[in-house]
Scaffold this active site. Structure first.
Site, short mmCIF file in Angstrom:
data_model
loop_
_atom_site.label_atom_id
_atom_site.label_comp_id
_atom_site.label_asym_id
_atom_site.label_seq_id
_atom_site.Cartn_x
_atom_site.Cartn_y
_atom_site.Cartn_z
N HIS A 73 22.93 26.20 43.17
CA HIS A 73 24.17 26.38 42.41
C HIS A 73 23.76 26.48 40.94
O HIS A 73 23.35 25.48 40.35
CB HIS A 73 25.11 25.18 42.58
CG HIS A 73 25.50 24.92 44.00
ND1 HIS A 73 26.69 25.34 44.55
CD2 HIS A 73 24.86 24.26 45.01
CE1 HIS A 73 26.77 24.95 45.82
NE2 HIS A 73 25.66 24.29 46.11
N PHE A 74 23.84 27.68 40.36
CA PHE A 74 23.43 27.85 38.96
C PHE A 74 24.63 27.93 38.01
O PHE A 74 24.47 28.16 36.82
CB PHE A 74 22.50 29.06 38.81
CG PHE A 74 21.07 28.80 39.24
CD1 PHE A 74 20.63 27.51 39.56
CD2 PHE A 74 20.14 29.84 39.33
CE1 PHE A 74 19.31 27.27 39.95
CE2 PHE A 74 18.83 29.60 39.71
CZ PHE A 74 18.41 28.32 40.03
N ARG A 75 25.85 27.79 38.54
CA ARG A 75 27.05 27.46 37.74
C ARG A 75 27.52 28.53 36.78
O ARG A 75 28.41 28.26 35.97
CB ARG A 75 26.84 26.17 36.94
CG ARG A 75 26.29 24.98 37.71
CD ARG A 75 27.25 24.51 38.74
NE ARG A 75 26.89 23.18 39.26
CZ ARG A 75 27.26 22.74 40.44
NH1 ARG A 75 28.00 23.50 41.24
NH2 ARG A 75 26.92 21.55 40.86
N ASN A 105 30.55 28.92 44.34
CA ASN A 105 31.57 28.01 43.78
C ASN A 105 31.44 27.87 42.27
O ASN A 105 31.37 26.78 41.72
CB ASN A 105 31.54 26.64 44.47
CG ASN A 105 30.19 25.95 44.40
OD1 ASN A 105 29.17 26.59 44.22
ND2 ASN A 105 30.19 24.64 44.55
N HIS A 190 28.75 25.42 55.05
CA HIS A 190 28.77 23.99 54.70
C HIS A 190 29.69 23.33 55.71
O HIS A 190 30.91 23.48 55.66
CB HIS A 190 29.29 23.80 53.27
CG HIS A 190 29.38 22.36 52.84
ND1 HIS A 190 28.82 21.91 51.68
CD2 HIS A 190 29.96 21.28 53.42
CE1 HIS A 190 29.05 20.60 51.55
NE2 HIS A 190 29.75 20.20 52.60
N HIS A 242 22.10 22.48 54.86
CA HIS A 242 21.89 21.04 54.64
C HIS A 242 22.35 20.15 55.80
O HIS A 242 23.24 19.30 55.64
CB HIS A 242 22.50 20.56 53.33
CG HIS A 242 23.87 21.10 52.97
ND1 HIS A 242 24.90 21.13 53.86
CD2 HIS A 242 24.36 21.59 51.81
CE1 HIS A 242 25.96 21.64 53.25
NE2 HIS A 242 25.67 21.93 52.01
N ASP A 313 19.51 23.09 47.64
CA ASP A 313 20.90 22.76 47.28
C ASP A 313 20.95 22.19 45.85
O ASP A 313 21.67 21.21 45.59
CB ASP A 313 21.53 21.80 48.29
CG ASP A 313 23.05 21.73 48.15
OD1 ASP A 313 23.61 22.51 47.35
OD2 ASP A 313 23.67 20.90 48.83
N HIS A 317 25.01 18.42 37.83
CA HIS A 317 26.14 17.93 37.03
C HIS A 317 25.53 17.13 35.89
O HIS A 317 24.44 16.56 36.05
CB HIS A 317 27.05 17.03 37.87
CG HIS A 317 27.64 17.71 39.07
ND1 HIS A 317 28.70 18.60 38.99
CD2 HIS A 317 27.30 17.66 40.38
CE1 HIS A 317 28.99 19.04 40.20
NE2 HIS A 317 28.15 18.49 41.07
O1 DOR Z 1 26.91 17.77 46.73
C1 DOR Z 1 27.18 18.95 46.68
N1 DOR Z 1 27.45 19.56 45.51
N2 DOR Z 1 27.28 19.65 47.81
C2 DOR Z 1 27.75 20.92 47.82
O2 DOR Z 1 27.79 21.52 48.86
C3 DOR Z 1 28.26 21.54 46.58
C4 DOR Z 1 27.56 20.97 45.45
C5 DOR Z 1 28.07 21.41 44.10
O3 DOR Z 1 28.34 22.58 43.91
O4 DOR Z 1 28.10 20.56 43.20
#
Ligand code: DOR
Length: 449
Positions: A73-75, A105, A190, A242, A313, A317
């Site tokens: 996830h590179f946001r 996401n 997921h 996962h 994964d 944050h």
């Molecule tokens: O812990 C998680 N965080 N699991 C996920 O599947 C999504 C991810 C996120 O995007 O922060």
């Protein structure tokens, strides 16, 4: 250059680059030989008589086919205070990763051709390694999925059955069935059961130790069983992300004709309650890190072949966000940069072989997702290579972490095994913890699209 010219140049033995004296992890085993790289491809293995414009002495190192991390996830766009493609891909190459598949996401969610194109445009100028992006499967883009999954640079469709971070959710069987009916490629899942998560949330106290009690093994198993039943009905292949429980691992073995299986380094390395006691909400992840008995089953799956892929994964944050009181703290931890060091440490401890690690991080991702010319050290294959020192002892430190989140759950952990160089398309992009050159990653080409 066309293929004939390439062949002629090979015959004249004009190598641009030679990597000398390394142990090459090939499909035939570990071979002590030189490897020649020409025009971004592997031109020869065992290179007596080759003329090198450039030589890299790799005495004492092993050369692996480039590590492909199929879950990060590179946001970007939208959440770039946590991560962006520049920092995420820097972390990737520092960790020996030559390419990534990124999750939908973000904000906006990746649901349309335009959303995908926006990410591809950003990556074209900012990614230090190769890339592809998943498109989210949802009610909003249901009718377009078959067409969207064929777009260049699309890694496939990703479905969240349980809510994790962001608004992407496909919860009900009807919707899931329709998603599976629209398209052909392997769908990444997921699997946590949203109804059960909702029902159990009141159980949650303010202690992160309860994270695996709330999001329990049954939540994961239920969702996995539901999606496999739907995949059997619709004849659609799945990639289950996962996997975290012994219960699922036992169940999955009967569905290998339909399902490929990912596990993560954190589920293989951390365990409850220790990780929550040491790391608090930094260990909070979905699906949760569970107790040692689940972890043991995941290792069995690695060693008996049930598991196909290791993906990080990587879900960054910020420390401020993680410091919120549980359960308001978001789930996720960094991982793209530590995937290889942590897994090499498991190799050093004798938990899996280097050859099996290559299977899980390169050959299988390339085979399963249809990346022609990637995933093995063989003549004519792309010169995406990861050079590792399997004996180096190093301590993972937050100051080494390139992620915008600036932390790793492995801060302070000493590992045996370290990525020394990352080569992408024949170009050296990382050596000795330093990034060389500018972002030059390219979109992956899929033969299944
Ligand atoms: O812990 C998680 N965080 N699991 C996920 O599947 C999504 C991810 C996120 O995007 O922060």
């Amino acid at each position: 250059m066309d293929n004939n010219e390439f062949l002629q140049q090979i015959q004249r033995k004009h190598a641009c680059k030679l990597i000398r004296n390394s142990g090459l992890v090939t499909p035939a085993g570990i071979v002590q030989a030189d490897i020649a790289l020409l025009h971004g491809k592997i031109a020869a293995i065992g290179c007596s008589g080759w003329h090198a414009d450039e030589t890299l002495d790799a005495t004492g190192l092993h050369v692996l086919p480039g590590v492909i991390d199929t879950q990060v996830h590179f946001r970007e766009p939208g959440l770039t205070h946590k991560e962006d493609i520049t920092h995420g891909s820097k972390g990737a190459v520092l960790g020996g990763v030559t390419g990534f598949f990124e999750m939908p996401n973000t904000n906006p969610l990746t649901l349309t051709h335009a959303d995908l194109q926006a990410k591809l445009n950003i990556a074209a100028t900012s990614s230090y390694c190769n890339y592809a992006f998943y498109i989210g499967g949802s009610a909003a883009n249901l009718q377009q999925l078959a067409q969207l999954e064929t777009l260049p640079g699309c890694a496939g469709i990703k479905v969240f059955m349980g809510s994790s971070f962001g608004d992407l959710l496909a919860e009900q069987d009807d919707l899931l069935r329709q998603i599976l009916q629209n398209g052909k490629r392997r769908v990444a899942i997921h699997a946590e059961d949203e109804a059960r998560l909702r029902q159990r949330q009141p159980l949650t106290t303010n202690d992160v130790l309860n994270h695996p009690v709330w999001r329990d093994a049954q939540s994961a198993l239920l969702a996995t069983q539901r999606i496999i039943a739907l995949a059997e009905q619709t004849s659609r292949p799945l990639h289950l992300l996962h996997i975290s429980t012994a219960d699922e691992m036992a169940y999955l073995a009967a569905f290998k004709h339909r399902v490929t299986v990912e596990v993560t380094p954190h589920h293989l390395t951390l365990h409850s309650p220790d990780c929550y006691e040491r790391l608090g909400t930094l260990a909070q992840m979905n699906p949760p890190v569970r107790d040692a008995s689940h972890q043991q089953a995941l290792w069995q799956g690695i060693n008996d072949g049930t598991v196909d892929v290791i993906g990080s994964d990587h879900a960054p944050h910020t420390l401020e966000e993680k410091a919120r009181p549980y359960p308001e703290s978001p789930s996720g931890m960094t991982g793209v940069q530590t995937l290889l060091p942590v897994m090499l440490d498991h190799v050093a401890a004798g938990r899996l072989s280097l050859q099996r690690l290559v299977d899980l991080t390169s050959s299988n991702p390339a085979r399963i997702f249809g990346l022609n010319g990637k995933g093995r050290l063989a003549v004519g294959y792309d010169a995406d290579l990861t050079l590792v020192d399997t004996k180096a002892s190093r301590t993972i430190d937050n100051s080494w972490v390139a992620s915008k989140a600036l932390w790793s759950p492995y801060h302070g952990k000493t590992v045996t095994g370290w990525p020394i160089a990352t080569i992408i398309g024949g170009q050296l992009v990382m050596h000795s913890d330093e990034i060389l050159g500018k972002p030059a990653g390219k979109a992956f080409c899929f033969n299944s699209a």
